[in-house]
Design a protein around this motif. Structure first.
Motif, PDB file in Angstrom:
ATOM      1  N   SER A  43       0.806  -1.223   0.000  1.00 51.81           N
ATOM      2  CA  SER A  43       0.000   0.000   0.000  1.00 51.81           C
ATOM      3  C   SER A  43       0.840   1.276   0.000  1.00 51.81           C
ATOM      4  CB  SER A  43      -0.944   0.008   1.203  1.00 51.81           C
ATOM      5  OG  SER A  43      -0.207   0.047   2.396  1.00 51.81           O
ATOM      6  N   SER A  44       2.136   1.185   0.323  1.00 50.83           N
ATOM      7  CA  SER A  44       2.964   2.392   0.396  1.00 50.83           C
ATOM      8  C   SER A  44       3.947   2.540  -0.755  1.00 50.83           C
ATOM      9  CB  SER A  44       3.747   2.411   1.717  1.00 50.83           C
ATOM     10  OG  SER A  44       4.808   1.466   1.698  1.00 50.83           O
ATOM     11  N   ARG A  45       4.003   1.564  -1.654  1.00 48.77           N
ATOM     12  CA  ARG A  45       5.009   1.557  -2.731  1.00 48.77           C
ATOM     13  C   ARG A  45       5.027   2.873  -3.509  1.00 48.77           C
ATOM     14  NH1 ARG A  45       8.161  -1.828  -4.772  1.00 48.77           N
ATOM     15  NH2 ARG A  45       7.321  -3.556  -3.579  1.00 48.77           N
ATOM     16  N   ARG A  46       3.904   3.307  -4.020  1.00 46.04           N
ATOM     17  CA  ARG A  46       3.842   4.540  -4.813  1.00 46.04           C
ATOM     18  C   ARG A  46       4.254   5.749  -3.977  1.00 46.04           C
ATOM     19  NH1 ARG A  46       0.015   8.509  -5.853  1.00 46.04           N
ATOM     20  NH2 ARG A  46       0.220   9.474  -7.889  1.00 46.04           N
ATOM     21  N   MET A  47       3.787   5.796  -2.755  1.00 45.77           N
ATOM     22  CA  MET A  47       4.111   6.911  -1.870  1.00 45.77           C
ATOM     23  C   MET A  47       5.616   6.970  -1.585  1.00 45.77           C
ATOM     24  SD  MET A  47       2.808   9.409   0.027  1.00 45.77           S
ATOM     25  CE  MET A  47       1.267   9.197   0.822  1.00 45.77           C
ATOM     26  N   ASP A  48       6.216   5.824  -1.264  1.00 41.20           N
ATOM     27  CA  ASP A  48       7.631   5.797  -0.886  1.00 41.20           C
ATOM     28  C   ASP A  48       8.555   6.128  -2.051  1.00 41.20           C
ATOM     29  OD1 ASP A  48       6.901   5.097   1.700  1.00 41.20           O
ATOM     30  OD2 ASP A  48       7.176   2.955   1.371  1.00 41.20           O
ATOM     31  N   TYR A  49       8.263   5.581  -3.231  1.00 36.85           N
ATOM     32  CA  TYR A  49       9.144   5.781  -4.388  1.00 36.85           C
ATOM     33  C   TYR A  49       8.864   7.063  -5.160  1.00 36.85           C
ATOM     34  CZ  TYR A  49      11.290   1.116  -4.271  1.00 36.85           C
ATOM     35  OH  TYR A  49      12.010  -0.001  -3.930  1.00 36.85           O
ATOM     36  N   ARG A  50       7.603   7.448  -5.266  1.00 41.01           N
ATOM     37  CA  ARG A  50       7.279   8.548  -6.176  1.00 41.01           C
ATOM     38  C   ARG A  50       6.892   9.859  -5.485  1.00 41.01           C
ATOM     39  NH1 ARG A  50       6.752   4.437  -9.466  1.00 41.01           N
ATOM     40  NH2 ARG A  50       7.473   4.546 -11.557  1.00 41.01           N
ATOM     41  N   LYS A  52       7.098  10.712  -1.899  1.00 37.70           N
ATOM     42  CA  LYS A  52       7.949  11.209  -0.815  1.00 37.70           C
ATOM     43  C   LYS A  52       9.340  11.623  -1.286  1.00 37.70           C
ATOM     44  CE  LYS A  52       5.691   8.785   2.969  1.00 37.70           C
ATOM     45  NZ  LYS A  52       5.863   7.783   4.034  1.00 37.70           N
ATOM     46  N   LEU A  53       9.893  10.908  -2.248  1.00 37.26           N
ATOM     47  CA  LEU A  53      11.257  11.178  -2.701  1.00 37.26           C
ATOM     48  C   LEU A  53      11.484  12.644  -3.084  1.00 37.26           C
ATOM     49  CD1 LEU A  53      14.118  10.242  -3.427  1.00 37.26           C
ATOM     50  CD2 LEU A  53      13.196   9.453  -5.621  1.00 37.26           C
ATOM     51  N   PRO A  54      10.679  13.244  -3.963  1.00 36.21           N
ATOM     52  CA  PRO A  54      10.943  14.646  -4.310  1.00 36.21           C
ATOM     53  C   PRO A  54      10.723  15.604  -3.144  1.00 36.21           C
ATOM     54  CG  PRO A  54       8.975  13.858  -5.451  1.00 36.21           C
ATOM     55  CD  PRO A  54       9.589  12.679  -4.766  1.00 36.21           C
ATOM     56  N   ILE A  55       9.795  15.302  -2.268  1.00 32.34           N
ATOM     57  CA  ILE A  55       9.567  16.176  -1.111  1.00 32.34           C
ATOM     58  C   ILE A  55      10.738  16.082  -0.141  1.00 32.34           C
ATOM     59  CG2 ILE A  55       8.107  16.540   0.920  1.00 32.34           C
ATOM     60  CD1 ILE A  55       5.716  15.761  -0.911  1.00 32.34           C
ATOM     61  N   TYR A  56      11.235  14.883   0.083  1.00 22.91           N
ATOM     62  CA  TYR A  56      12.411  14.733   0.951  1.00 22.91           C
ATOM     63  C   TYR A  56      13.606  15.482   0.366  1.00 22.91           C
ATOM     64  CZ  TYR A  56      10.084  11.089   3.738  1.00 22.91           C
ATOM     65  OH  TYR A  56       9.240  10.389   4.571  1.00 22.91           O
ATOM     66  N   ARG A  57      13.791  15.398  -0.952  1.00 26.51           N
ATOM     67  CA  ARG A  57      14.905  16.104  -1.589  1.00 26.51           C
ATOM     68  C   ARG A  57      14.729  17.616  -1.433  1.00 26.51           C
ATOM     69  NH1 ARG A  57      14.744  13.831  -6.236  1.00 26.51           N
ATOM     70  NH2 ARG A  57      16.456  12.426  -5.840  1.00 26.51           N
ATOM     71  N   GLU A  58      13.531  18.106  -1.716  1.00 29.18           N
ATOM     72  CA  GLU A  58      13.240  19.546  -1.679  1.00 29.18           C
ATOM     73  C   GLU A  58      13.411  20.140  -0.279  1.00 29.18           C
ATOM     74  OE1 GLU A  58       9.071  21.998  -1.535  1.00 29.18           O
ATOM     75  OE2 GLU A  58       9.217  20.364  -2.975  1.00 29.18           O
TER      76      GLU A  58
END
Length: 114
Positions: A43-50, A52-58
């Motif tokens: 259930s979290s695959r899309r959230m974790d890979y797509r 959250k990644l740009p928000i964590y980077r930003e």
């Protein structure tokens, strides 16, 4: 954690390391943690890979690990350095970049992961 230092952008990572105690209060972390680990579930695959990644980077997360049981791998993003992760297997010893000479030997955890 309130990743963007507001009340609208709230995340609950599986594991986070915050090196600056001034970012913490009774409600949680305000701003980006230094290191985030997400353990992928169906259930979290899309959230974790797509998502959250740009928000964590930003927002300034320095290191982001995605532990993916189905793939048998850990993707390590050093967000201030590269967009491409270094991918490790569950038998590798993975260096923790924010701590210099510290690493985690995933082979020691394999009985819990496999």
């Amino acid at each position: 954690m309130f990743i963007k230092k507001d009340d609208r952008n709230y995340f609950e990572p599986d594991i986070s390391v915050i090196c600056d105690r001034d970012r913490l209060d009774q409600r949680g972390c305000h701003g980006a943690p230094d290191w985030v680990i997400e353990i992928v579930s169906p259930s979290s695959r899309r959230m974790d890979y797509r998502l959250k990644l740009p928000i964590y980077r930003e927002t300034g997360v320095r290191e982001y690990w995605i532990v993916d049981y189905n793939k048998g791998q850990v993707s390590v993003y050093l967000l201030q350095e590269s967009d491409t992760p270094v991918v490790y297997s569950f038998t590798d010893t993975i260096p923790v970049a924010i701590y210099g000479d510290f690493s985690i030997d995933f082979s020691q955890l394999s009985e819990y992961l496999l």
